[in-house]
Design an enzyme around this catalytic site. Structure first.
Site, mmCIF file in Angstrom:
data_model
loop_
_atom_site.group_PDB
_atom_site.id
_atom_site.type_symbol
_atom_site.label_atom_id
_atom_site.label_comp_id
_atom_site.label_asym_id
_atom_site.label_seq_id
_atom_site.Cartn_x
_atom_site.Cartn_y
_atom_site.Cartn_z
ATOM 1 N N ASP A 65 0.899 -1.191 0.122
ATOM 2 C CA ASP A 65 -0.078 0.050 -0.009
ATOM 3 C C ASP A 65 0.946 0.946 -0.080
ATOM 4 O OD1 ASP A 65 -1.400 2.239 1.456
ATOM 5 O OD2 ASP A 65 -2.915 0.797 1.101
ATOM 6 N N GLU A 99 -5.037 2.562 -3.665
ATOM 7 C CA GLU A 99 -3.521 2.581 -3.623
ATOM 8 C C GLU A 99 -3.096 1.109 -3.315
ATOM 9 O OE1 GLU A 99 -4.858 4.253 0.307
ATOM 10 O OE2 GLU A 99 -5.578 4.164 -1.615
ATOM 11 N N ASP A 136 -2.699 9.931 -9.504
ATOM 12 C CA ASP A 136 -2.824 9.068 -10.815
ATOM 13 C C ASP A 136 -1.444 8.866 -11.466
ATOM 14 O OD1 ASP A 136 -5.626 8.786 -10.504
ATOM 15 O OD2 ASP A 136 -5.948 9.960 -12.487
#
Length: 415
Positions: free
Chosen positions: A296, A339, A313
């Site tokens: 993550d 994410e 992004d």
């Protein structure tokens, strides 16, 4: 010439398979028939009694070539050899195509006394040639590439569509084998099956990946059929194909869209779950080791809130690229959601998985985004236990990830 020799020559003329007719050399009278053998009589339908004393003009008709007849007359007047082909007519009025040659006959003093003509009915041959030309034009008119080879797979015909599809002209491929189109995308088992099926006299159908003259590849839906003679012996092979590259590209694009995450290009979660389930099944069946990393991006919400979603992004894409470049070629990297990413490591022991996880973490830490700055990654690692489902494996790796986050982030925790 002795009597025996005369008898021999007469027997040779009368028994010849070719049609033979002998006329006098009286050009003013039109060169009248004196001798015609049975083959000539059978070809024309006239018995010798009806031919003798008449000229061969009686064989001419509407489709007899007048220019050829004029050339014939000139040769006869000059006492020269003549050869030609035209349409003549039998006694019943039916046409036939004849090829004949005429030679002058002279006596010992050199005086022209007769003409001898040897003739063949070539109607069947000419019609076959016309049919072949018609077939070739028809094959050229079709939009599908067509290739014909002999029994040794040497190319004897290729139509215009083949030239357009492959970039090879017929002159370049004639005498060569279709192996010039091989792309090395098929294994030897594929070609072994092709040869086995064709040798059994059956059609072979498959999608080929072929290579054009310029080196580019294309997909062809291809059917190859053996052609046999009356005795059942294979004499030729004919291949008809259709370029389906556009369709294959579309299918691949659809498959890619169905299995890939649009932003990162990684596997999406739906396909990732399928890959995980299959990997657990293989590990269970074969007893192989399986490791899973859930990772993550740290403080990702703050990145979105502070720098905006375009920056977020970009960070996701950059991290995905780092992950993909850090794992082995056979490993699967999945965008699990937001994410969060999952790395599936088949046949990877825990120690090697730890090394790989640390390599990923350090490479992300070393990456600097021009706007956001430094990034860090938290990772949870779990090795699959006996009889564990993929859901249980993911849950343990996920729990290890949260341990890493609670312990200060930018670290790898083991389940």
């Amino acid at each position: 010439m002795s009597t025996a020799e005369s008898a021999l020559f007469r027997a040779a003329v009368m028994q010849s398979w070719n049609a033979i007719v002998i006329t006098d050399a009286d050009l003013a009278a039109g060169c009248r028939v004196e001798i015609a053998n049975p083959a000539f009589c059978a070809m024309t339908g006239y018995p010798l009694e009806e031919l003798r004393g008449r000229t061969l003009k009686l064989l001419q008709g509407p489709d007899t070539d007048p220019a050829l007849i004029e050339e014939l007359r000139n040769c006869l007047r000059e006492g020269r050899y003549f050869e030609g082909t035209t349409t003549n007519y039998r006694k019943d009025g039916s046409p036939y195509i004849v090829r004949w040659n005429i030679s002058p006959i002279r006596d010992d003093a050199g005086t022209l006394t007769h003409f001898i003509s040897v003739q063949q009915d070539i109607t069947a041959y000419v019609l076959a040639q016309r049919e072949n030309r018609l077939l070739a034009r028809a094959l050229d008119a079709t939009t599908d590439p067509v290739l014909i080879t002999d029994a040794q797979a040497r190319i004897i015909f290729a139509n215009v569509a083949f030239e357009e599809a492959t970039g090879y002209t017929i002159d370049e491929v004639k005498g060569r084998t279709p192996a010039l189109l091989r792309s090395d995308e098929h294994d030897e088992a594929f070609y072994a099956k092709l040869h086995r099926v064709l040798a059994d006299g059956q059609d072979f159908r498959a999608t080929f990946v072929n290579r054009r003259r310029d080196g580019s590849l294309y997909h062809a839906e291809q059917s190859i059929s053996p052609i046999c003679d009356e005795s059942g012996r294979i004499t030729h092979y004919v291949s008809v194909s259709k370029d389906i590259s556009d369709r294959v590209d579309m299918e691949q694009a659809l498959r890619h869209a169905a299995t890939r995450d649009k932003l990162t290009g990684l596997y999406n979660r739906r396909h990732g779950e399928h890959l995980l389930e299959e990997a657990c099944r293989r590990a269970q069946k074969r007893g192989g080791v399986l490791s899973l990393i859930v990772c993550d991006i740290d403080h990702f919400k703050q990145i979105n809130d502070r720098f905006g979603h375009p920056a977020g992004d970009r960070v996701l894409s950059d991290v995905a690229h780092i992950l993909r470049d850090s794992v082995r070629s056979g490993d699967a990297v999945i965008r699990w959601g937001g994410e969060e990413f999952v790395i599936l490591l088949e046949n990877c022991a825990l120690e090697a998985a730890i090394d790989l996880g640390e390599r990923v973490r350090n490479r992300v830490r070393a990456h600097q985004d021009a706007e956001v700055g430094a990034l860090t990654l938290s990772l949870g690692l779990a090795g699959r236990a006996q009889d564990e489902s993929f859901e249980q494996l993911v849950a343990r790796a996920d729990a290890a990830l949260y341990t890493a986050k609670r312990s200060g982030r930018d670290r790898l925790s083991l389940a």
